[in-house]
Design a protein around this motif. Structure first.
Motif, PDB file in Angstrom:
ATOM      1  N   ALA A  71      10.879   1.087 -12.752  1.00 43.76           N
ATOM      2  CA  ALA A  71      11.458  -0.242 -12.575  1.00 43.76           C
ATOM      3  C   ALA A  71      11.738  -0.905 -13.917  1.00 43.76           C
ATOM      4  N   PHE A  72      10.823  -0.755 -14.854  1.00 46.04           N
ATOM      5  CA  PHE A  72      11.027  -1.372 -16.163  1.00 46.04           C
ATOM      6  C   PHE A  72      12.135  -0.683 -16.956  1.00 46.04           C
ATOM      7  N   ALA A  73      12.374   0.575 -16.663  1.00 43.70           N
ATOM      8  CA  ALA A  73      13.451   1.296 -17.348  1.00 43.70           C
ATOM      9  C   ALA A  73      14.805   1.082 -16.686  1.00 43.70           C
ATOM     10  N   ASP A  74      14.841   0.397 -15.548  1.00 44.57           N
ATOM     11  CA  ASP A  74      16.064   0.187 -14.770  1.00 44.57           C
ATOM     12  C   ASP A  74      16.729  -1.113 -15.226  1.00 44.57           C
ATOM     13  N   THR A  75      17.647  -1.012 -16.178  1.00 45.22           N
ATOM     14  CA  THR A  75      18.250  -2.215 -16.761  1.00 45.22           C
ATOM     15  C   THR A  75      19.063  -2.998 -15.741  1.00 45.22           C
ATOM     16  N   LYS A 134       0.869  -1.180   0.000  1.00 44.31           N
ATOM     17  CA  LYS A 134       0.000   0.000   0.000  1.00 44.31           C
ATOM     18  C   LYS A 134       0.904   1.227   0.000  1.00 44.31           C
ATOM     19  N   VAL A 135       0.811   1.993  -1.081  1.00 46.48           N
ATOM     20  CA  VAL A 135       1.733   3.097  -1.341  1.00 46.48           C
ATOM     21  C   VAL A 135       1.159   4.399  -0.786  1.00 46.48           C
ATOM     22  N   ALA A 136       2.003   5.159  -0.118  1.00 43.68           N
ATOM     23  CA  ALA A 136       1.591   6.466   0.418  1.00 43.68           C
ATOM     24  C   ALA A 136       1.616   7.493  -0.706  1.00 43.68           C
ATOM     25  N   GLY A 137       0.633   7.385  -1.608  1.00 39.17           N
ATOM     26  CA  GLY A 137       0.570   8.280  -2.759  1.00 39.17           C
ATOM     27  C   GLY A 137      -0.649   7.973  -3.591  1.00 39.17           C
ATOM     28  N   THR A 138      -0.613   8.383  -4.853  1.00 37.75           N
ATOM     29  CA  THR A 138      -1.722   8.188  -5.784  1.00 37.75           C
ATOM     30  C   THR A 138      -1.438   7.016  -6.722  1.00 37.75           C
ATOM     31  N   PHE A 139      -2.439   6.663  -7.512  1.00 34.52           N
ATOM     32  CA  PHE A 139      -2.209   5.655  -8.535  1.00 34.52           C
ATOM     33  C   PHE A 139      -1.131   6.111  -9.513  1.00 34.52           C
ATOM     34  N   ASP A 140      -1.134   7.380  -9.855  1.00 34.75           N
ATOM     35  CA  ASP A 140      -0.113   7.881 -10.775  1.00 34.75           C
ATOM     36  C   ASP A 140       1.285   7.672 -10.213  1.00 34.75           C
ATOM     37  N   ASP A 141       1.445   7.822  -8.889  1.00 33.27           N
ATOM     38  CA  ASP A 141       2.733   7.528  -8.255  1.00 33.27           C
ATOM     39  C   ASP A 141       3.085   6.052  -8.427  1.00 33.27           C
ATOM     40  N   CYS A 142       2.110   5.183  -8.201  1.00 33.93           N
ATOM     41  CA  CYS A 142       2.347   3.741  -8.357  1.00 33.93           C
ATOM     42  C   CYS A 142       2.760   3.417  -9.791  1.00 33.93           C
ATOM     43  N   GLN A 143       2.038   3.990 -10.734  1.00 30.87           N
ATOM     44  CA  GLN A 143       2.316   3.725 -12.142  1.00 30.87           C
ATOM     45  C   GLN A 143       3.692   4.252 -12.538  1.00 30.87           C
ATOM     46  N   ALA A 144       4.063   5.423 -12.039  1.00 28.81           N
ATOM     47  CA  ALA A 144       5.377   5.989 -12.351  1.00 28.81           C
ATOM     48  C   ALA A 144       6.487   5.123 -11.782  1.00 28.81           C
ATOM     49  N   MET A 145       6.304   4.574 -10.591  1.00 32.58           N
ATOM     50  CA  MET A 145       7.308   3.699  -9.983  1.00 32.58           C
ATOM     51  C   MET A 145       7.482   2.418 -10.790  1.00 32.58           C
ATOM     52  N   ALA A 152      -6.040 -10.724   5.320  1.00 28.68           N
ATOM     53  CA  ALA A 152      -5.396  -9.850   4.341  1.00 28.68           C
ATOM     54  C   ALA A 152      -4.286  -9.062   5.020  1.00 28.68           C
ATOM     55  N   GLN A 153      -3.182  -8.889   4.289  1.00 26.05           N
ATOM     56  CA  GLN A 153      -2.077  -8.108   4.822  1.00 26.05           C
ATOM     57  C   GLN A 153      -1.330  -7.424   3.689  1.00 26.05           C
ATOM     58  N   ALA A 154      -1.209  -6.101   3.773  1.00 26.61           N
ATOM     59  CA  ALA A 154      -0.442  -5.318   2.807  1.00 26.61           C
ATOM     60  C   ALA A 154       0.651  -4.563   3.550  1.00 26.61           C
ATOM     61  N   GLU A 155       1.825  -4.485   2.947  1.00 28.53           N
ATOM     62  CA  GLU A 155       2.949  -3.766   3.557  1.00 28.53           C
ATOM     63  C   GLU A 155       2.940  -2.309   3.114  1.00 28.53           C
ATOM     64  N   PRO A 156       3.244  -1.387   4.021  1.00 28.13           N
ATOM     65  CA  PRO A 156       3.335   0.028   3.629  1.00 28.13           C
ATOM     66  C   PRO A 156       4.587   0.281   2.790  1.00 28.13           C
ATOM     67  N   LEU A 157       4.465   1.240   1.866  1.00 32.37           N
ATOM     68  CA  LEU A 157       5.594   1.582   0.996  1.00 32.37           C
ATOM     69  C   LEU A 157       5.515   3.064   0.676  1.00 32.37           C
ATOM     70  N   ALA A 158       6.629   3.754   0.803  1.00 29.63           N
ATOM     71  CA  ALA A 158       6.679   5.162   0.415  1.00 29.63           C
ATOM     72  C   ALA A 158       6.575   5.284  -1.096  1.00 29.63           C
ATOM     73  N   ALA A 159       6.080   6.414  -1.555  1.00 33.16           N
ATOM     74  CA  ALA A 159       5.977   6.652  -3.011  1.00 33.16           C
ATOM     75  C   ALA A 159       7.338   7.099  -3.543  1.00 33.16           C
ATOM     76  N   GLU A 160       8.327   6.260  -3.300  1.00 35.29           N
ATOM     77  CA  GLU A 160       9.708   6.535  -3.701  1.00 35.29           C
ATOM     78  C   GLU A 160      10.251   5.336  -4.441  1.00 35.29           C
ATOM     79  N   TYR A 161      10.766   5.556  -5.644  1.00 37.97           N
ATOM     80  CA  TYR A 161      11.248   4.435  -6.440  1.00 37.97           C
ATOM     81  C   TYR A 161      12.367   3.675  -5.732  1.00 37.97           C
ATOM     82  N   ALA A 162      13.248   4.389  -5.032  1.00 37.23           N
ATOM     83  CA  ALA A 162      14.374   3.725  -4.369  1.00 37.23           C
ATOM     84  C   ALA A 162      13.884   2.662  -3.388  1.00 37.23           C
ATOM     85  N   GLU A 163      12.782   2.947  -2.693  1.00 34.10           N
ATOM     86  CA  GLU A 163      12.253   1.968  -1.736  1.00 34.10           C
ATOM     87  C   GLU A 163      11.651   0.769  -2.461  1.00 34.10           C
TER      88      GLU A 163
END
Length: 431
Positions: A196-200, A181-192, A411-422
């Motif tokens: 990831a796909f661009a990270d060779t 569960k990301v601390a952000g919007t869907f657009d943040d999730c999609q951007a992350m 049900a269990q979801a882990e928290p995640l910052a809206a940061e690609y590095a994480e």
């Protein structure tokens, strides 16, 4: 058949390569290098699996999956997709919520999983299916890949911006499904996910593929239920089927456009958005201005930068041509509530907020004097949005058996910052 990037900076690939890569190396989305002729003779109604096999054969031609296409269609797409009448003789619903997670995305997610299972090489490293979801995609993908050997699913959803039942469903699988569960919007999730796909370097460590609507394996099978519905409609009414489609990331809507491009008897295609007005504003002005998404009752459509618009613009680069293909309008939360409150008496159906957006556009057309018939695409079961629907209708919504089974699981979801590095760190840890 070969497939090319919308950005034309990556080499052409086979269908199987396009499926497994998800996003092209240049960041573009895959499309066929050439389109089959729209002269296929569609002479008779057929089931969704039958329509899919016929529609997709040219795209699978010459690929290692070609011989398995019929089995894949029968295995993945044998789900009910009825066009049902309403109390208004000019309004019909295409019900796409009879799959295991009660949303239209079950069709394409199951198809993609069936393809991937046949592409998996013996002793290959685990393939991570990375998916961002605004509500329904993640559950459908999780269900399709749950406990499949050789696969791991990582789901990102915006915390607090999906319905409570959607959130429970997304986190109820466990095993090879990891939900964040990301601390952000869907657009943040999609951007992350796109990062990831661009990270060779990451992809050398962690083999990745996509199950978002950027995936060609999601887009192509979605044509099949439009084909089946339009062929049945033509047989009964001797006319073209006009569809009104709730849309966020534009994958489902694009599939309908492609089905018509391939010769199916489809007439007008209207796109219903919520208060996120990027698409209708672009169609009105020709000026694409993505922006942060706004949270609405129709949360699966809370998208401020619709990915598949890139495909639409690649297919129809002239804005005047594009506006001949589709029209779009937005519906605010007040109107969604009003439609949900009256749909049961007016149409004989309880509807989710996304389906309500489609019905709102039909009502606007009718008020303007349009007397044609329209098929509203019912993308999700209203029980998934009980906290939104039930206050509008004043009574509980019956829960379908498959959804009820999921809701009974822990049900269990882990928290995640809206940061690609994480996200990157978590993916490496999962291995």
């Amino acid at each position: 058949m070969q497939f090319v990037s919308t950005r034309h900076q990556s080499p052409a690939v086979s269908l199987s390569e396009a499926l497994t890569q998800g996003l092209a190396p240049d960041g573009g989305l895959y499309l066929p290098a050439e389109w089959p002729a729209a002269s296929l003779a569609w002479n008779e109604p057929m089931s969704v699996p039958q329509a899919a096999e016929r529609l997709l054969q040219p795209f699978f031609a010459g690929d290692q999956l070609e011989s398995a296409l019929g089995d894949i269609c029968r295995e993945a797409l044998d789900l009910p997709a009825p066009v049902v009448p309403s109390r208004d003789p000019h309004v019909f619903l295409l019900e796409l919520f009879h799959g295991p997670t009660a949303a239209f995305k079950d069709f394409a997610a199951r198809f993609l999983a069936a393809c991937f299972a046949r592409l998996l090489r013996p002793n290959a490293p685990t393939l991570t299916i990375l998916v961002a979801t605004s509500g329904d995609t993640g559950g459908a993908v999780a269900a399709a890949f749950h406990r499949r050997p050789g696969f791991r699913v990582v789901v990102l959803y915006p915390d607090g911006k999906v319905s409570p039942r959607q959130a429970h469903q997304l986190a109820a699988f466990g095993d090879n499904v990891h939900t964040f569960k990301v601390a952000g919007t869907f657009d943040d999730c999609q951007a992350m996910v796109k990062q990831a796909f661009a990270d060779t370097d990451l992809r050398q460590q962690v083999p990745l593929s996509s199950a978002n609507s950027i995936s060609l394996g999601r887009l192509l099978p979605q044509m099949s239920y439009y084909a089946a519905a339009a062929l049945r409609w033509e047989q009964i009414y001797q006319s073209l089927a006009n569809f009104v489609i709730p849309t966020g990331n534009l994958g489902n809507a694009l599939a309908c456009v492609l089905a018509r491009k391939l010769g199916l008897p489809i007439g007008d295609i209207l796109l219903a958005t919520n208060a996120n007005r990027v698409l209708p504003e672009f169609l009105d002005s020709g000026d694409y201005q993505p922006r942060p998404s706004v949270q609405t009752l129709a949360n699966a459509m809370d998208v401020g930068a619709p990915s598949n618009l890139e495909r639409l613009r690649a297919l129809f680069p002239q804005h005047s041509d594009l506006t001949q293909q589709v029209s779009a309008a937005s519906v605010n939360d007040g109107e969604l509530r009003q439609i949900m409150a009256t749909a049961e008496s007016r149409y004989g159906h309880i509807v989710c907020p996304h389906t309500a957006a489609a019905l709102a556009l039909i009502q606007r057309r009718q008020q303007a004097g349009d007397q044609r018939s329209y098929i509203a695409v019912a993308t999700a079961h209203p029980a998934k949005f009980d906290s939104v629907v039930e206050p509008c209708i004043g009574h509980p919504v019956a829960v379908p058996a498959a959804l009820d089974e999921l809701l009974r699981r822990p049900a269990q979801a882990e928290p995640l910052a809206a940061e690609y590095a994480e996200l990157r760190q978590r993916l490496v840890q999962l291995g």
